[in-house]
Design an enzyme around this catalytic site. Structure first.
Site, PDB file in Angstrom:
ATOM      1  N   ARG A  19     -12.412  -1.336 -18.140  1.00  0.00           N
ATOM      2  CA  ARG A  19     -13.725  -0.751 -18.357  1.00  0.00           C
ATOM      3  C   ARG A  19     -13.639   0.180 -19.563  1.00  0.00           C
ATOM      4  O   ARG A  19     -14.582   0.292 -20.332  1.00  0.00           O
ATOM      5  CB  ARG A  19     -14.180   0.083 -17.146  1.00  0.00           C
ATOM      6  CG  ARG A  19     -14.335  -0.710 -15.857  1.00  0.00           C
ATOM      7  CD  ARG A  19     -14.796   0.202 -14.732  1.00  0.00           C
ATOM      8  NE  ARG A  19     -16.140   0.706 -14.974  1.00  0.00           N
ATOM      9  CZ  ARG A  19     -16.655   1.779 -14.379  1.00  0.00           C
ATOM     10  NH1 ARG A  19     -15.923   2.477 -13.520  1.00  0.00           N
ATOM     11  NH2 ARG A  19     -17.876   2.175 -14.653  1.00  0.00           N
TER      12      ARG A  19
ATOM     13  N   ARG B 115       8.942 -10.517  -1.791  1.00  0.00           N
ATOM     14  CA  ARG B 115       8.659 -11.140  -3.090  1.00  0.00           C
ATOM     15  C   ARG B 115       9.845 -11.875  -3.692  1.00  0.00           C
ATOM     16  O   ARG B 115       9.682 -12.573  -4.699  1.00  0.00           O
ATOM     17  CB  ARG B 115       8.107 -10.087  -4.054  1.00  0.00           C
ATOM     18  CG  ARG B 115       6.854  -9.377  -3.556  1.00  0.00           C
ATOM     19  CD  ARG B 115       5.739 -10.347  -3.162  1.00  0.00           C
ATOM     20  NE  ARG B 115       4.555  -9.656  -2.639  1.00  0.00           N
ATOM     21  CZ  ARG B 115       3.444 -10.284  -2.281  1.00  0.00           C
ATOM     22  NH1 ARG B 115       3.350 -11.606  -2.338  1.00  0.00           N
ATOM     23  NH2 ARG B 115       2.420  -9.591  -1.805  1.00  0.00           N
TER      24      ARG B 115
ATOM     25  N   ARG C 154       0.790  -1.231   0.000  1.00  0.00           N
ATOM     26  CA  ARG C 154       0.000   0.000   0.000  1.00  0.00           C
ATOM     27  C   ARG C 154       0.819   1.277   0.000  1.00  0.00           C
ATOM     28  O   ARG C 154       0.298   2.338  -0.303  1.00  0.00           O
ATOM     29  CB  ARG C 154      -0.945  -0.031   1.220  1.00  0.00           C
ATOM     30  CG  ARG C 154      -2.051  -1.036   1.079  1.00  0.00           C
ATOM     31  CD  ARG C 154      -2.652  -1.354   2.435  1.00  0.00           C
ATOM     32  NE  ARG C 154      -1.693  -2.083   3.264  1.00  0.00           N
ATOM     33  CZ  ARG C 154      -1.919  -2.514   4.499  1.00  0.00           C
ATOM     34  NH1 ARG C 154      -3.084  -2.276   5.057  1.00  0.00           N
ATOM     35  NH2 ARG C 154      -1.002  -3.165   5.169  1.00  0.00           N
TER      36      ARG C 154
ATOM     37  N   ASN D   9      11.270  -3.459   1.160  1.00  0.00           N
ATOM     38  CA  ASN D   9      10.295  -4.314   1.822  1.00  0.00           C
ATOM     39  C   ASN D   9       9.593  -5.228   0.811  1.00  0.00           C
ATOM     40  O   ASN D   9       9.433  -6.427   1.042  1.00  0.00           O
ATOM     41  CB  ASN D   9       9.267  -3.431   2.556  1.00  0.00           C
ATOM     42  CG  ASN D   9       8.234  -4.257   3.295  1.00  0.00           C
ATOM     43  OD1 ASN D   9       7.097  -4.391   2.858  1.00  0.00           O
ATOM     44  ND2 ASN D   9       8.617  -4.885   4.399  1.00  0.00           N
TER      45      ASN D   9
ATOM     46  N   GLU E  72      -3.253   2.022 -13.247  1.00  0.00           N
ATOM     47  CA  GLU E  72      -3.405   0.789 -14.024  1.00  0.00           C
ATOM     48  C   GLU E  72      -4.328   0.995 -15.210  1.00  0.00           C
ATOM     49  O   GLU E  72      -5.274   1.782 -15.149  1.00  0.00           O
ATOM     50  CB  GLU E  72      -3.975  -0.313 -13.131  1.00  0.00           C
ATOM     51  CG  GLU E  72      -3.938  -1.689 -13.790  1.00  0.00           C
ATOM     52  CD  GLU E  72      -4.587  -2.778 -12.939  1.00  0.00           C
ATOM     53  OE1 GLU E  72      -5.128  -2.459 -11.871  1.00  0.00           O
ATOM     54  OE2 GLU E  72      -4.550  -3.947 -13.370  1.00  0.00           O
TER      55      GLU E  72
END
Lengths: 228, 228, 228, 228
Positions: free
Chosen positions: D100, D191, D90, D186, D96
């Site tokens: 739609r 990851r 966050r 982080n 992105e």
């Protein structure tokens, strides 16, 4: 002259000479973290033993989000220089008393004992041979003079927001603080550390006690992991 | 006695009597916001006219994320009471000089003119008939006395982190501040507002100037929308 | 074949064909916002009338922090494409079911009625003359084929985290969501908006109802201000 | 039928079968972290050796804020299921592409090799004896059928926001990502971990390479500390 002083509310833990920490509200708990984690796994509680192991597993592997669903709400009274360190923690909510709106009280932090400058750790302090009585008198006199100047400026009609410019950072302030258990563990890790200034450490200790009461399994697991 | 004073760096804009605002670095710009928005639409620049309209559309409809990809980095010097208001803005990064680590300088905010307490808006101040000369002398004397007490405590061996307890909130501090354009617009909206204390408003005005230079289309669109 | 389906928990509000919104816990309320604001003013409750006016004043002037001390905790079940819009809201806590850890259920969003592409608002949809029966059959067939492929891949020994690659974004997921009242108002403003996709709007409507129940004064003041 | 495909931009590092990671912009660097830390100490650079030691000291003692003043901006193309893991982070900014607004392309992640379900670590996958050819054909067929259904729904006039309901989470999406060096470390820790799904690990590896190029001292110090 100043408005009614806000007394330490019932149930508050005293910190320093005039400060306190008081739990206002709390939501969640150890089992909330368990349930939030198990939503990921599509299952529910599996008995204390396995639930506690799950909490330890989550903390050990950096899966901290289940702890965000438990939230502490505290009422704090502390010196401004402590609040300045405190407000660096950004993942939390703050509502602080305003020295623009209200006349501040004659309440300042007077240390019980002065610590000497640490010459090894330039940021720290150590016990030292200091003339405590003399220092205390000088410190108190400086603060009294500041407050007298503040009062005089107010009396002359100066706006509160300007007059407070002469008030020292040892002045007590108050705020409401809402923070989730994950962010609070981070706060406690940093502020219980021996490099943290002793004054904020005292607040962290009082809050750690509250954390331990409300989320004993989480606290125990966290301590176990960090003492390794 | 204190260490070398950090002078206002080249290119800094002076604010208040001893403060400044200086742009250290910047990333992005109006076209970065356009491109970031158009990634959503799978297209590219369409000429100044349509690009500017896009920016205005985004701001008007609360589509703020494209503005997060532009980032300002500033070096600020301001009084502690201003910094205290500043640090309430949590969506930003701060690195501040430490009064635990370094001896602070004899630099305090001395108002050019004192404002009277506003009796209608309890949080505000207004121009008033005040004996500026007398007030200024009293204010300066209080601050000098505080700094003298600080120096005496240090000389007696008291740790910096404790001695600073007598220093007033008008003391100047410094920090690096990194903030994206979206969060900066929010900061400016709140701190340019007439309800904001005049001192922080002066900083907001200097920063607004920097924003206007770096992202002129965004600034223009934002002003147009808020003046409606 | 898949594990036990998690039924809509008691007290949950049904949303869409298989989703729900359920309040798990709540902390605070209108009076918490009043108290948090009054800590700034050093005073307490002053009767419903003045307390409500205070809430409206705070919202109108962008003083949102007192609302951060009230916190909602919800359990949500929604399609992945809705969750994708939802998780863009960063000031909140999420714990979501993992399709790596558990086999997902045969639960997908099947629209009651298909909307036509809006040709004016390129991002929107409108009611249109569509062969609903035929479309619904095609849509359902596509989803069933996807789930059959998923099941076959699992049966052949493929890891869940890879097999789910064929599952459509209409698949239902679940998560715990903890968010303070300030951030929730922002969520509702954006997701109740007529530009928001109808599916997430349905969730926002269910949550608005919960907000209104728990913080009726705040909700009323917020609506009054935004309808102006 | 779909709009122009966005090709991998020049200088992008290919990831998975159709994805990429591309550095769009960067601000700061190792010395920015040094300077930001030294503002706290009121001093400047002291030579490579002492500057590197400072960086290691900061990382080791949890003083992460100086690293927030360096900011990476990336353009990412990855499957939706990877993006879903990504967006959980966050403290970063995202823009992105919208399914739609635009018709999505016929671009889906097709694994080179399928991994078997790990039966020890329920969340993981392992190499296993699988009929790769057969699985690959089944997987591809499922995805082609989904895209055909999507195309048919669009052709029949269904709104893009609804038709995409049948598209699988292996579909590629794109976004702009702005994140500071602290938050990026982080992200990389989590990851690059062997428990992370292989697909997002590939992206983390490509980004780690960019981090290492832009902030080599910080990266080296971070690795040294975490390999202890």
């Amino acid at each position: 002259m100043a408005g009614t002083k806000i007394q330490a509310p019932e149930g508050a833990a005293a910190v320093l000479d005039k400060g306190f920490v008081k739990l206002v509200d709390f939501m969640g708990g150890d089992m909330r973290a368990v349930e939030s984690a198990r939503v990921s796994f599509g299952s529910v509680s599996k008995g204390e033993d396995r639930d506690r192991k799950l909490l330890e597993y989550l903390l050990e592997h950096g899966h901290f989000s289940p702890f965000e669903h438990s939230v502490f709400q505290l009422h704090i009274k502390c010196p401004i220089f402590v609040a300045r360190q405190w407000f660096r923690h950004r993942i939390a909510s703050y509502s602080e008393i305003s020295a623009r709106y209200t006349e501040v009280h004659d309440e300042f932090y007077i240390p019980e004992a002065f610590r000497a400058q640490d010459t090894v750790n330039r940021q720290g302090s150590v016990e030292g041979k200091l003339d405590q009585k003399k220092l205390s008198a000088e410190y108190a006199a400086a603060i009294e003079a500041s407050y007298a100047a503040y009062s005089a400026l107010l009396k002359a009609g100066v706006a509160r927001e300007m007059a407070r410019g002469v008030l020292p950072v040892s002045q007590y302030t108050q705020f409401y603080w809402t923070i989730n258990a994950r962010a609070l563990l981070n706060f406690l890790d940093l502020r219980l550390d021996k490099h943290a200034q002793l004054e904020i450490r005292r607040y962290a200790e009082a809050i750690a006690e509250i954390f331990r009461e409300k989320m004993p399994w989480t606290w125990a697991a966290h301590r176990r992991l960090n003492d390794k």
